[in-house]
Design a protein around this motif. Structure first.
Motif, short mmCIF file in Angstrom:
data_model
loop_
_atom_site.label_atom_id
_atom_site.label_comp_id
_atom_site.label_asym_id
_atom_site.label_seq_id
_atom_site.Cartn_x
_atom_site.Cartn_y
_atom_site.Cartn_z
N LYS A 209 79.05 54.51 -5.98
CA LYS A 209 79.45 55.18 -4.54
C LYS A 209 78.38 55.51 -3.56
O LYS A 209 78.33 55.02 -2.44
N LEU A 210 77.40 56.01 -4.21
CA LEU A 210 76.04 56.43 -3.30
C LEU A 210 75.45 55.00 -3.07
O LEU A 210 74.66 54.76 -1.99
N MET A 211 75.27 53.82 -3.76
CA MET A 211 74.79 52.67 -3.61
C MET A 211 75.54 51.61 -2.97
O MET A 211 74.95 50.53 -2.87
N SER A 212 76.68 51.94 -2.66
CA SER A 212 77.72 50.97 -2.21
C SER A 212 77.21 50.51 -0.71
O SER A 212 76.54 51.22 0.09
N LEU A 213 77.67 49.35 -0.47
CA LEU A 213 77.61 48.62 0.74
C LEU A 213 79.02 48.77 1.74
O LEU A 213 78.92 48.74 2.84
N GLN A 214 80.06 48.75 1.08
CA GLN A 214 81.28 48.51 1.75
C GLN A 214 82.26 49.48 0.97
O GLN A 214 82.75 48.98 -0.22
N LEU B 214 79.82 52.09 3.14
CA LEU B 214 78.46 52.17 3.21
C LEU B 214 78.17 53.54 2.31
O LEU B 214 78.78 54.72 2.84
N GLY B 215 77.45 53.44 1.33
CA GLY B 215 76.98 54.69 0.61
C GLY B 215 75.98 55.48 1.16
O GLY B 215 75.21 54.91 2.33
N LEU B 216 75.80 56.65 0.82
CA LEU B 216 74.83 57.72 1.47
C LEU B 216 73.35 57.26 1.22
O LEU B 216 72.67 57.28 2.21
N ILE B 217 73.07 56.56 0.24
CA ILE B 217 71.51 55.87 -0.02
C ILE B 217 71.28 55.01 1.48
O ILE B 217 70.35 55.10 1.97
N ASN B 218 72.13 54.12 1.46
CA ASN B 218 72.06 53.15 2.54
C ASN B 218 72.12 53.44 3.84
O ASN B 218 71.54 53.21 4.87
N SER B 219 73.03 54.58 3.91
CA SER B 219 73.17 55.02 5.33
C SER B 219 71.83 55.94 5.65
O SER B 219 71.43 55.81 6.99
N ILE B 220 71.15 56.44 4.71
CA ILE B 220 70.15 57.19 5.12
C ILE B 220 68.83 56.34 5.13
O ILE B 220 68.13 56.26 6.37
N LEU B 221 68.64 55.21 4.38
CA LEU B 221 67.61 54.37 4.68
C LEU B 221 67.78 53.53 5.88
O LEU B 221 66.89 53.15 6.60
N ALA C 19 69.21 54.60 8.72
CA ALA C 19 68.80 55.40 9.86
C ALA C 19 67.32 55.48 10.24
O ALA C 19 66.85 55.36 11.22
N ILE C 20 66.52 55.03 9.00
CA ILE C 20 64.98 55.00 9.13
C ILE C 20 64.83 53.47 9.55
O ILE C 20 64.16 53.11 10.63
N ASN C 21 65.38 52.42 8.96
CA ASN C 21 65.08 51.13 9.29
C ASN C 21 66.41 50.17 9.28
O ASN C 21 67.10 50.33 8.22
N PRO C 22 66.98 49.91 10.30
CA PRO C 22 68.46 49.37 10.26
C PRO C 22 68.70 48.09 9.16
O PRO C 22 69.68 47.73 8.77
N ALA C 23 67.40 47.48 8.86
CA ALA C 23 67.51 46.48 7.88
C ALA C 23 68.05 46.92 6.62
O ALA C 23 68.33 46.04 5.55
N TRP C 24 67.78 48.16 6.25
CA TRP C 24 67.84 48.65 4.90
C TRP C 24 69.33 49.12 4.81
O TRP C 24 69.67 49.40 3.77
N TYR C 25 70.28 48.93 5.91
CA TYR C 25 71.70 49.38 5.55
C TYR C 25 72.17 48.30 4.38
O TYR C 25 73.28 48.43 3.84
N ASP C 26 71.53 47.22 4.47
CA ASP C 26 71.98 46.17 3.61
C ASP C 26 71.59 45.87 2.32
O ASP C 26 71.71 44.62 1.61
N ILE C 27 70.84 46.72 1.92
CA ILE C 27 70.17 46.68 0.53
C ILE C 27 71.34 46.60 -0.66
O ILE C 27 71.95 47.71 -0.70
#
Lengths: 292, 347
Positions: free
Chosen positions: A125-130, A132-139, A141-149
């Motif tokens: 769940k933390l690493m989920s894309l769909q 959006l999980g917490l890790i990608n949400s935080i990343l 916010a720093i760099n929009p490209a990191w939403y999709d890791i």
């Protein structure tokens, strides 16, 4: 040391239970698997003796075995770094704080007692894309490209993600062992170092770490053996990953024996896991014993 | 195992069962040794407002399907929600085309090595379909790690315009949206140029029951007959479709289930799951290849070559298994001349 007749009985009395259990649940299955590995068998029909063909095939025609071995070695190195060295770092930090040691010790230890399935569910769940999980949400916010890791499905990332989760789960177990070892370092050694003008880092590096060296080596061997046989977390998190990019030896053995119904071939993989574990552990111990 | 087909005929109930359900469980020689638990269907669901906004109709052919996806993508929408972590979902897309055109003919020939993948033009198109959908990024973001339940949630949350799942999996909220006309469904599209009158809704039985011949005494026989004659009542009470084509008390069934049922009554061709037709090793390999193709990590040619290679290496094991255990539920070529000749060829 000579063991007398009475002493021998005492030794036998104390070692026999463990020896019997070890023989029944470890030694005999290894021998059994070794026998199966010499056969071509689907688990239902008759067994066909093929000698060492399964082993020859593993190293010559199997396109998944050697990559799986490579992934397992990478995974093992990552576990030694995360579980042993980060565990050691946490133990130093824990021993250096004057208050709330028990609180932090318990806090760090929580992942160890949570089941692997629950830990995997949390990290999925933390690493989920769909969604959006917490890790990608935080990343993000720093760099929009990191939403999709794609932590769990990118061929370049999923092995590392699984290694991180396994390391996170077990590092506190080694932290506790190191913490106990650090407490056993005699005060007069550290006091003497302090009088000689050593700072905290020098005391840790030149006094404490050499003193607990044997504990570090023992923990490395434990992590080494555990990681070479790792199954639950990498399998639950990645299922071997797309293109088997995160396939490790134990899940591969399971896949061959129980999914593909090649019990003989799966047994050959199991025998290789035992041999590789023995070789790695022996070489590791020899290197450090020689340095002693 | 008890020959269920013969038992149903003796009860005069064989013809009351839906042809598609029985077809799903029959072995290659037409014998029936399994009893259907229920009737389950799979369909494509879509958000009608997305389609209306772009002037799209529910697709009837695969070219139209791909065109719909392209239009949705261009309009900034996520076209398809898919459970990408589950290999059977990827294999559905690969197998839709050969199933629509010829049922299980292709897979039954492929599994024994009787034909190569490349030899079936429609099956080749099936692999290209999945690659097209993946390489054009028509699947919703993050689908690679999505499981079946999350896939339905993604669709329910309108994260994508189309998804593929069974009507039993619609939540009450989605059922209400269907009644309001916000959600619609369409069957598996036809292959372009090969349209016909067949209703392309994959129908299967969920679980299936086998009966041990040794335990099948007079009392169990009477119980089985009682159950068969009340199966519709039992199914309807659970809110699922009965595998029998007979009317029952449908007061527990939501409107969407009743609407889909109208289509199901026209279905005579059972779904053919590839994930139980092939030999065990190729089932594992096909699942992995399906996932790789659904992420465009391999091209369709590699998928087909690897499938052929795996069948070449492992089909003999399947045939041997069927000779040792003729009722092994993956078809029964071992009991027929063709299978035995194939087996001798492999040996």
């Amino acid at each position: 040391m000579k063991i007398g007749k009475n002493n021998f009985k005492t030794v036998l009395f104390f070692t026999a239970p463990a020896l019997i259990i070890y023989t029944l649940i470890v030694f005999i299955p290894i021998i059994w698997s070794s026998v199966y590995s010499l056969f071509d068998w689907n688990g239902i029909g008759s067994m066909k003796f093929v000698g060492f063909n399964n082993f020859v095939r593993l190293f010559t025609r199997d396109r998944e075995f050697l990559p799986a071995l490579g992934h397992t070695v990478i995974y093992t190195v990552a576990q030694i770094v995360l579980q042993v060295f980060v565990g050691l770092l946490l133990a130093f930090l824990l021993s250096s704080i004057p208050k709330l040691r028990s609180f932090f010790q318990t806090l760090y230890y929580v992942p160890v007692v949570i089941s692997s399935v629950a830990i995997c569910q949390i990290f999925e769940k933390l690493m989920s894309l769909q969604p959006l999980g917490l890790i990608n949400s935080i990343l993000g916010a720093i760099n929009p490209a990191w939403y999709d890791i794609k932590w769990l499905t990118d061929v370049n990332l999923c092995l590392g993600s699984a290694a991180f989760v396994e390391g996170y789960k077990y590092m506190a177990m080694y932290m506790v062992i190191f913490y106990a070892a650090l407490l056993s370092v005699p005060d007069d050694l550290t006091e003497a170092a302090k009088i000689d003008g050593a700072n905290g880092f020098r005391i840790a590096w030149n006094v404490k770490i050499p003193y607990i060296r044997h504990v570090i080596v023992a923990n490395c061997v434990l992590v080494l053996n555990g990681s070479l046989r790792a199954y639950d977390i990498p399998y639950l998190l990645t299922g071997g990953g797309p293109g088997n990019c995160a396939q490790l030896l134990s899940p591969y053995m399971y896949k061959q024996a129980f999914s593909s119904m090649k019990y003989g071939y799966g047994s050959a993989v199991a025998v290789m896991i035992v041999l590789i574990s023995l070789v790695f552990a022996t070489v590791f111990r020899r290197i450090f014993e020689r340095e002693d | 195992m008890v020959n269920i087909g013969e038992e149903l005929k003796a009860m005069d109930m064989y013809d009351a069962y839906n042809g598609g359900c029985l077809d799903f469980l029959k072995f290659d020689d037409g014998s029936l040794y399994l009893f259907p638990d229920g009737r389950f269907a799979e369909l494509f669901w879509y958000w009608t407002d997305d389609f209306k906004e772009l002037g799209l109709e529910a697709p009837t052919t695969w070219n139209e399907f791909v065109d719909c996806c392209a239009a949705l993508k261009e309009a900034g929408k996520e076209p398809i929600a898919m459970a990408g972590s589950e290999s059977w979902q990827s294999l559905r897309y690969v197998s839709f085309m050969p199933w629509v055109t010829s049922g299980g003919e292709f897979i039954n020939k492929l599994k024994t090595g009787e034909i190569k993948y490349e030899e079936d033009e429609v099956a080749v198109k099936g692999t290209e379909l999945l690659y097209t959908l993946a390489s054009n990024e028509y699947f919703v973001k993050g689908y690679e790690s999505t499981n079946y339940a999350d896939n339905i949630n993604n669709f329910a949350n309108h994260a994508a315009s189309i998804s593929y799942f069974g009507p039993n999996d619609l939540s009450e909220d989605m059922q209400a949206k269907y009644e309001n006309g916000e959600i619609g469904f369409f069957p598996v599209p036809y292959v372009d140029g090969m349209e016909d009158d067949q209703m392309n809704i994959p129908v299967h039985t969920g679980k299936a029951w086998g009966i041990n011949q040794e335990s099948y005494d007079e009392e169990l026989q009477r119980f089985f007959e009682f159950f068969v004659k009340h199966h519709t009542q039992y199914s309807m009470a659970r809110g699922v479709y009965s595998p029998l084509d007979e009317e029952g008390d449908s007061s527990n069934m939501p409107k969407v289930m009743m609407d889909v049922l109208e289509y199901l009554e026209k279905v005579e061709k059972g779904w053919v799951s590839w994930d139980d037709k092939l030999d065990p090793a190729t089932i594992t390999t096909s699942g992995e290849l399906g996932i790789e193709l659904s992420q465009a990590l391999i091209d369709p040619e590699t998928f087909r070559e690897e499938m052929d290679l795996s069948i070449e290496e492992n089909a003999a094991a399947l045939l041997l298994l069927q000779c040792i255990a003729p009722e092994f539920p993956v078809g029964a070529p071992g009991r027929k001349g063709t299978g035995n000749r194939q087996l001798q060829k492999y040996i």
